[in-house]
Design an enzyme around this catalytic site. Structure first.
Site, PDB file in Angstrom:
ATOM      1  N   CYS A 158       0.822  -1.216   0.000  1.00 16.49           N
ATOM      2  CA  CYS A 158       0.000   0.000   0.000  1.00 16.49           C
ATOM      3  C   CYS A 158       0.861   1.274   0.000  1.00 16.49           C
ATOM      4  O   CYS A 158       1.572   1.526  -0.950  1.00 16.49           O
ATOM      5  CB  CYS A 158      -0.988  -0.019   1.153  1.00 16.49           C
ATOM      6  SG  CYS A 158      -2.387   1.114   0.860  1.00 16.49           S
ATOM      7  N   LYS A 172     -11.348   8.215  -1.788  1.00 22.65           N
ATOM      8  CA  LYS A 172     -10.689   6.985  -1.350  1.00 22.65           C
ATOM      9  C   LYS A 172     -11.217   5.772  -2.106  1.00 22.65           C
ATOM     10  O   LYS A 172     -12.421   5.622  -2.309  1.00 22.65           O
ATOM     11  CB  LYS A 172     -10.913   6.799   0.151  1.00 22.65           C
ATOM     12  CG  LYS A 172     -10.142   5.646   0.767  1.00 22.65           C
ATOM     13  CD  LYS A 172     -10.383   5.602   2.269  1.00 22.65           C
ATOM     14  CE  LYS A 172      -9.520   4.556   2.951  1.00 22.65           C
ATOM     15  NZ  LYS A 172      -9.734   4.545   4.425  1.00 22.65           N
ATOM     16  N   SER A 220      -7.544   0.151   0.318  1.00 21.00           N
ATOM     17  CA  SER A 220      -7.888   1.253   1.217  1.00 21.00           C
ATOM     18  C   SER A 220      -6.858   2.348   1.002  1.00 21.00           C
ATOM     19  O   SER A 220      -5.885   2.456   1.736  1.00 21.00           O
ATOM     20  CB  SER A 220      -7.890   0.761   2.673  1.00 21.00           C
ATOM     21  OG  SER A 220      -8.210   1.792   3.568  1.00 21.00           O
ATOM     22  N   HIS A 247      -4.035  -4.527   0.528  1.00 18.68           N
ATOM     23  CA  HIS A 247      -3.725  -5.073   1.852  1.00 18.68           C
ATOM     24  C   HIS A 247      -4.107  -6.548   1.928  1.00 18.68           C
ATOM     25  O   HIS A 247      -5.158  -6.902   2.475  1.00 18.68           O
ATOM     26  CB  HIS A 247      -4.475  -4.294   2.935  1.00 18.68           C
ATOM     27  CG  HIS A 247      -3.979  -2.909   3.162  1.00 18.68           C
ATOM     28  ND1 HIS A 247      -2.884  -2.625   3.960  1.00 18.68           N
ATOM     29  CD2 HIS A 247      -4.427  -1.721   2.685  1.00 18.68           C
ATOM     30  CE1 HIS A 247      -2.684  -1.312   3.974  1.00 18.68           C
ATOM     31  NE2 HIS A 247      -3.600  -0.746   3.213  1.00 18.68           N
ATOM     32  N   GLU A 298      -2.953  -8.538   3.893  1.00 16.80           N
ATOM     33  CA  GLU A 298      -2.843  -8.955   5.290  1.00 16.80           C
ATOM     34  C   GLU A 298      -4.095  -8.667   6.117  1.00 16.80           C
ATOM     35  O   GLU A 298      -4.231  -9.189   7.232  1.00 16.80           O
ATOM     36  CB  GLU A 298      -1.640  -8.270   5.953  1.00 16.80           C
ATOM     37  CG  GLU A 298      -1.842  -6.839   6.410  1.00 16.80           C
ATOM     38  CD  GLU A 298      -1.717  -5.797   5.316  1.00 16.80           C
ATOM     39  OE1 GLU A 298      -1.776  -4.594   5.627  1.00 16.80           O
ATOM     40  OE2 GLU A 298      -1.573  -6.188   4.126  1.00 16.80           O
TER      41      GLU A 298
END
Length: 305
Positions: free
Chosen positions: A132, A153, A181, A221, A223
């Protein structure tokens, strides 16, 4: 295999995932944790690293110049700073995202140190992974791919509409889906063909790979836990009631994890790529006990949880 932690907030709990085999090859990974909730981020990446087909030892670090605003004493006690590791070498490095993608790069307190980290890794790290904001910052600093700030966003779980090449990072993966994000994009049309792995014309690149610097860049992301996007949404809507819900994420008003399998397989592939790079430069990968004996520390005793 398993993950053992050299330091970090989880280290206080003698946290070990899986069964650590001291006679199996072991790789050393530096994880530069830029996220504000460092404990959660430790857990997220540690879980993914536990799927690698090799033992992993992780060292958690924070920038020396960063003003830590959350759990300052705990972080400074349980983390090393980048100043502590410049003289060391690591097999792999992961740099996390950070909630600073609405700031100008030069205004970020650790920006100069981040740029030094990018240069340092070329001689001290075998393989690097940027997630990111770290991918965004690396592209901006090194000018190897374009980055563009956004006013709105990108939030949700999205699938790559384009697989540009069957790279080993995508082995056994017919597609890629991951949480996004971010307030930035890496426009597909401006990226050199040699760097493209997966992406979308509207959302931009998802995964980039630069063999020249042994680095992989992920704009999302992998994760994230199931609830992470929801927690971010609740945080943001408390500030701005017009915040848009994350897309492709809530089903029957509940967050749904549709990316976990992709995430686990991607990290397995990244681990295999790292092992391939390491074995091409040395005959064998040392075991944990071999490393400890070389340092005169004797065999390792681990607590399993």
């Amino acid at each position: 295999m398993s993950v053992i932690l050299n330091n970090g907030l989880l280290k206080r709990e003698s946290f070990v995932i899986g069964r650590f085999e001291v006679l199996e090859p072991t790789i050393n990974i530096l994880l530069v944790n830029l996220m504000p909730n460092r404990l959660q981020t430790e857990k997220q990446f540690t879980r993914l690293l536990s799927h690698l087909p090799i033992n992993v030892r992780v060292t958690f670090a924070v920038p020396s110049e960063h003003k830590i605003r959350h759990d300052t004493d705990a972080i400074m006690t349980n983390y090393v700073t980048l100043n502590d590791i410049w003289h060391k070498k690591f097999d792999g490095m992961i740099v996390t995202g950070a909630p600073v993608d609405r700031m100008k790069f030069e205004q970020i307190d650790y920006w100069d140190e981040f740029r030094h980290l990018l240069e340092w890794r070329k001689t001290h790290v075998t393989e690097s992974l940027f997630a990111c904001w770290a991918a965004y910052g690396a592209g901006y600093a090194e000018r190897n791919f374009p980055v563009k700030a956004l006013s709105e966003k990108i939030s949700g779980v999205f699938q790559a509409s384009q697989i540009f090449k069957r790279h080993s990072l995508l082995k056994d993966l017919e597609n890629i889906s991951m949480p996004q994000s971010r307030y930035f994009t890496v426009p597909n049309f401006g990226v050199a063909r040699r760097l493209k792995v997966a992406g979308d014309d509207i959302l931009g690149a998802f995964i980039l790979r630069d063999e020249h610097v042994n680095s992989t860049y992920i704009t999302g992301h992998f994760e994230y836990d199931t609830e992470t996007l929801e927690n971010e949404y609740l945080r943001d809507i408390a500030i701005d009631p017009n915040t848009i819900k994350p897309k492709n994420y809530f089903y029957n008003n509940k967050p749904t994890n549709t990316w976990q399998t992709y995430a686990e397989k991607f990290f397995v592939n990244w681990g295999e790529l790292l092992m391939e790079k390491m074995t091409s430069s040395r005959s064998t990968i040392p075991t944990l006990n071999q490393e400890r004996n070389k340092l005169g520390l004797g065999t390792s005793q681990c607590k399993y949880l």
